[in-house]
Each structure stands twice: as structure tokens, then as C-alpha cells.
Design an enzyme around this catalytic site. Sequence first.
Site, short mmCIF file in Angstrom:
data_model
loop_
_atom_site.label_atom_id
_atom_site.label_comp_id
_atom_site.label_asym_id
_atom_site.label_seq_id
_atom_site.Cartn_x
_atom_site.Cartn_y
_atom_site.Cartn_z
N LYS A 213 -5.83 5.61 -5.17
CA LYS A 213 -7.04 6.16 -4.58
C LYS A 213 -6.75 7.54 -3.99
CE LYS A 213 -10.46 5.23 -1.03
NZ LYS A 213 -11.03 4.32 -0.06
N GLU A 219 5.19 5.41 -2.89
CA GLU A 219 5.77 4.54 -3.92
C GLU A 219 5.18 4.86 -5.29
OE1 GLU A 219 4.41 3.61 -1.01
OE2 GLU A 219 5.19 1.69 -0.31
N GLY A 273 -9.49 0.41 -1.03
CA GLY A 273 -8.44 0.07 -2.01
C GLY A 273 -8.45 -1.39 -2.40
N ARG A 274 -8.49 -2.28 -1.40
CA ARG A 274 -8.40 -3.72 -1.69
C ARG A 274 -9.69 -4.28 -2.28
NH1 ARG A 274 -7.90 -2.29 3.39
NH2 ARG A 274 -9.40 -2.91 4.98
N GLU A 360 -5.29 -7.48 5.24
CA GLU A 360 -5.43 -6.05 5.54
C GLU A 360 -6.81 -5.79 6.13
OE1 GLU A 360 -3.13 -2.88 3.19
OE2 GLU A 360 -5.17 -2.46 2.59
N HIS A 391 5.05 -29.54 -4.84
CA HIS A 391 6.49 -29.80 -4.83
C HIS A 391 7.22 -28.74 -4.00
CE1 HIS A 391 6.06 -32.96 -7.85
NE2 HIS A 391 5.05 -32.22 -8.27
N LYS A 516 4.85 3.66 7.50
CA LYS A 516 4.95 4.73 6.50
C LYS A 516 5.58 5.96 7.13
CE LYS A 516 0.76 3.89 3.74
NZ LYS A 516 -0.56 4.43 3.42
O1 LIG Z 1 -4.51 3.54 -3.95
P1 LIG Z 1 -3.57 4.18 -3.00
O2 LIG Z 1 -4.18 5.35 -2.29
O3 LIG Z 1 -2.29 4.58 -3.69
O4 LIG Z 1 -3.22 3.15 -1.87
C1 LIG Z 1 -2.56 1.94 -2.13
C2 LIG Z 1 -2.67 0.97 -1.02
O5 LIG Z 1 -2.08 1.47 0.17
C3 LIG Z 1 -2.82 1.06 1.31
O6 LIG Z 1 -3.46 2.16 1.83
C4 LIG Z 1 -1.93 0.51 2.38
O7 LIG Z 1 -1.16 -0.55 1.97
C5 LIG Z 1 -3.81 0.04 0.76
O8 LIG Z 1 -4.93 -0.11 1.52
C6 LIG Z 1 -4.06 0.59 -0.60
O9 LIG Z 1 -4.64 -0.36 -1.41
#
Ligand SMILES: O=P(O)(O)OC[C@H]1O[C@](O)(CO)[C@@H](O)[C@@H]1O
Length: 568
Positions: A213, A219, A273-274, A360, A391, A516
Site C-alpha cells: 500500500k 521488508e 491494508g488488512r 491489528e 490432536h 519499526k
Molecule cells: O502494504 P504495506 O504498506 O506494505 O503494509 C503492509 C502491512 O504493514 C502494516 O502497516 C503493519 O503491519 C499493516 O497494516 C499492513 O498490512
Amino acid sequence: MASSTLISDTQPWKELKAHVDEIKKTHLRDLLGDVKRCESMAVEFDGILLDYSRQQATLETVNKLFKLAEAASLKQKINSMYNGEHINSTENRSVLHVALRAPRDAVIHSDGKNVVPEVWKVLDKIQEFSERVRSGSWVGATGKALKDVVAVGIGGSFLGPLFVHTALQTDPEAIESARGRQLRFLANVDPIDVARNITGLNPETTLVVVVSKTFTTAETMLNARTLREWISSSLGLSAVAKHMVAVSTNLTLVEKFGIDPNNAFAFWDWVGGRYSVCSAVGVLPLSLQYGFSVTEKFLKGASSIDQHTRSEPFERNIPVLLGLFSIWNVSFLGYPARAILPYSQALEKLAPHIQQVSMESNGKGVSIDGVPLPFEAGEIDFGEPGTNGQHSFYQLIHQGRIIPCDFIGVVKSQQPVYLKGEVVSNHDELMSNFFAQSDALANGKTPKELQNENVAPHLIPHKTFSGNRPSLSLLLPSLNAYNIGQLLAIYEHRVAVEGFIWGINSFDQWGVELGKSLASQVRKQLNASRTKGEPVEGFNFSTSRMLKRYLKASADVPADLPTHLPQI
Ligand SMILES: O=P(O)(O)OC[C@H]1O[C@](O)(CO)[C@@H](O)[C@@H]1O
């Protein structure tokens, strides 16, 4: 309710608190014996049956919960969401994931503008692009068709698409349309995840979809740069244009990264995002793998639940009922966790996805107005498909802590198996467990029953089941793309309902920021120590000790390594 009033200060909340003692005197064994009560504790919509008769609740409890919903202005809050009001107040944004799956002719406004045409413009672009890739008319740098896709993204840019992909993988229609193709997900910044993802793939036939987003997530960007290197070191830098596309709200950064903006698929800041799996975040990778028509059925399933949630009276509204019972279990009965137990291997990634959607969203300590909450919001979600979970952790659920359970069953298996001579089909075997577990939890087994079975006296305490453990059951007719969309939307709306009642902002996530920024301080230290031999400083004793040990033990790694990609 005035916006600064906490829900816990309202009369309905206090009445529910007072009602707990009455409920604690009942046992689900007896409540289940009341057929009239059970008859009224079920709802059916669009092929889905919800049975909530195994909640520790009477009809009076349900009425009290509806009063709580009224005190929380639940109806108005749901309407505000669908009307595009800026209910995500800390980020000053609308929350309109419902617009992502709205029919083409729907009208949904955000900031005075109907967003549905924009949504469909992107959907049409995805359809066109995915058809070109799937048909082989879009080829890679060496003229070969792109049959494999790696979607790079994390959190909401990963978990929802992975859930849907995993659920579709064994659906007959989806199998047919995915023949010869692969979809993989690279999420973790751990280089092992890179290695696992590129193993067996040829850059010549691979398309990388970078999903972020913000297009700033550390990462994802490192993984995207790593795959860019994987492609360009083998095919040249110019190949990136043919082998990498992006999904983002930040098209400027997409272009800066080197991806042609024509190959970028937009979404909007009103999609959290979620809650983004129905945007290009999920729709692009899923359409590349399964074709747009299968993916569109998933959107239609979600849309059906959107309409239901908005218009169905609360008495028959599945996400509202689910949300209210979550509140009852967490805030009144004192059960902070919830187990998500789908009796379908295809739903193995449901719990990981809902962990993010729920935790979240609702893991908050202050009200939407910033007032510290005098109660704990949010719930601890975990789960595994049945019967595997049986199990693993069911021992604790049956005889240890009380964990309200969501049992999710499917009438028709995606992949039925019948063996001649067996008592039941394999799916019936699975479903025997689905039906049995909720009653085992509710009824338990008394010492008297054990005595009657001649159980040795010293074993009776060990074999006794207290019962009175709440659960609810959702029965889906089948598990095709449409049903998967329904299930997704049920959970999304349930989580929103919980947040609306608790009076929190379920659509921000400030809690992920601190870690972060500390990681960025560590990153700087690692670089300075490795490249300039700078001492570790600015951390507390414990972190310094760990960092020094880590640096010392990996001192044989040269500071300035040439590019090195996994070799497996
Ligand atoms: O889509 P992006 O901006 O890479 O963010 C990834 C994820 O990181 C967060 O901001 C934090 O974990 C989430 O809300 C989001 O889904």
C-alpha cells in the site's frame, strides 16, 4: 451515545455486567435442552447457517446485547462506514473496503466522489492484463510466456491473498483455470523465504507482483529489490519492465523503483491494508492464477455479505450477532481468546489472516477519542483446521482454559473421497468431528456418567469434562470462490462490529510503529559496526549484550560482500 462517553459507562453495559452472575449459574447442558431457545438461536442467509445456541447466553442475554448495540450507536456507525465518512479519524480517512466488491452500478461516496467507477477501472485493467499474461500474449524478456507469479508483500498485502489462494487451490473450477500455473508469496524479510520462493523458478517465465500500500514497508522493499536483482542478473535490467508489476496507492514510489507506471495497479487510502484483499492487492495475483471470472465470484460472495450486514435487522444479521457474542465473551464473561476452527484443510490460512484483521484492528488501549479504556478490547485469535487441531491444542480447550470456539463446517467437500466398504465417506468422517466437538465442549462429562461406565475412581477427576464451554457453528454449503468471499466478509464485518461497540478505532494500527523505528536504529548500528568497526552504543545493557554477541559471532562475514542470491 455522546462520542466521548465510554461504552462501559452506559446502562446496557452495566446491565450486562450484572447479568453475568445469572448466566454463570446456568450450564450449557441445560440451555441446550431448551428447544425453544435453540430454535431461535440460528440464522440463515444466502446458504450459510449460523447456530449460536452453544453460547453461554439466554434470550435475555441476546436482548441485552441488542440494547448495548443501540447504546453504542452500532447502526449509525455501520451506516457511517458505508457512507464513506472519515471514521478512521486518526488518519482522517474513509473505510470503504465494501466499495471494492460493489456492483458496477453501485454508488458509494468518499469525499463527495463516487468511488465505484474508479474501482471498476482498476478491475477492468486487471482483467485485461491477467488475460494477456494467462493467454501468453504478454511475454517475458526472452519471449516466453509467464506461467509463474511471485507476489511480494507482507501483512495485509499478503495474508488475505494467501488465505484466498489456499482456499481456492483445491476447488475444481479454480484448479481447471490454474492448470500449468503457480502462485507463490514472498512475505518474510528472512532470506530463507526468498530462497524457498525462487527455488525451481526460472526468471524467464516468472512475473513478480510487488504489493505494498505504502511502497515503503522495509521488508517488502528489500524483497522486491532482491527479486529485481534475481531477474536482472539473469536477464538484464531492461527485463524488469516485463517481469515486475506493482500494486500500491503510492504510484510515485512505484515509478521510482523502476516499475513502469502503466504496469501499476492502484488502490486508495480508504482501503486499510488488512481489508485490502478485494482490491488489486488480492485480485491481481488471484486473477493471474485463477482468471478474472473465478476471482469475480469471490468478490460477489463478499458483496452479498456487505449488503446483508448493512440492511439485515440485527436479530438476523450474521456479522452483528458474531460481533456481539465476541463482546459478551471477552468483556463480560472474561474469555480473552477465540479459536478459529475450520473443518476444511482449504481454510488452513483463515486463522492467520483473521489474526491480523482482528488483532491489528481491535488491539487498542484507548477509545476513538483517545480516552484510556477501563476494559480490555480486542481478542486473541488463533486456530488450525480440524481435525488437526484436535490432536494439538484441544486438550486445553476441553479441560483447561475456556476458549470460545468458532466451528466452521462445509456441507460439500471440494474433493470428495469415498472408499468402498468404509462406514462413511472421508468428508463425513471429518464432519463427524465437526458436529461432535461443539457438543463435547458444551455438555462435558460428569463424574456420575464416568461412575456408570465403571471408570476407576482414581481416574474420574482426570476423565471429567466440566463442559459449559461456548462455541458457535457456521455451516457453509460448499467452498467455492463465492463462499470464500462470504466467509471473508463475515469476519471483516464482525471485527468492525466489535470495534464499533468497544468505541475504538478499528482502522488504524499505530501499535506497529515503535518496533519499526527501533529496528531502523539497530539497522544503522549493524551497518556502522560492520563497515566502520563502530562500537555498539545507544542501547540498554541487555540489547547491547545481544548485539555484541551477534556481531562477534558473525565477524567472519566480510563487510562489503558482492551481491549473493540463494543458491538452492
Ligand atoms: O502494504 P504495506 O504498506 O506494505 O503494509 C503492509 C502491512 O504493514 C502494516 O502497516 C503493519 O503491519 C499493516 O497494516 C499492513 O498490512
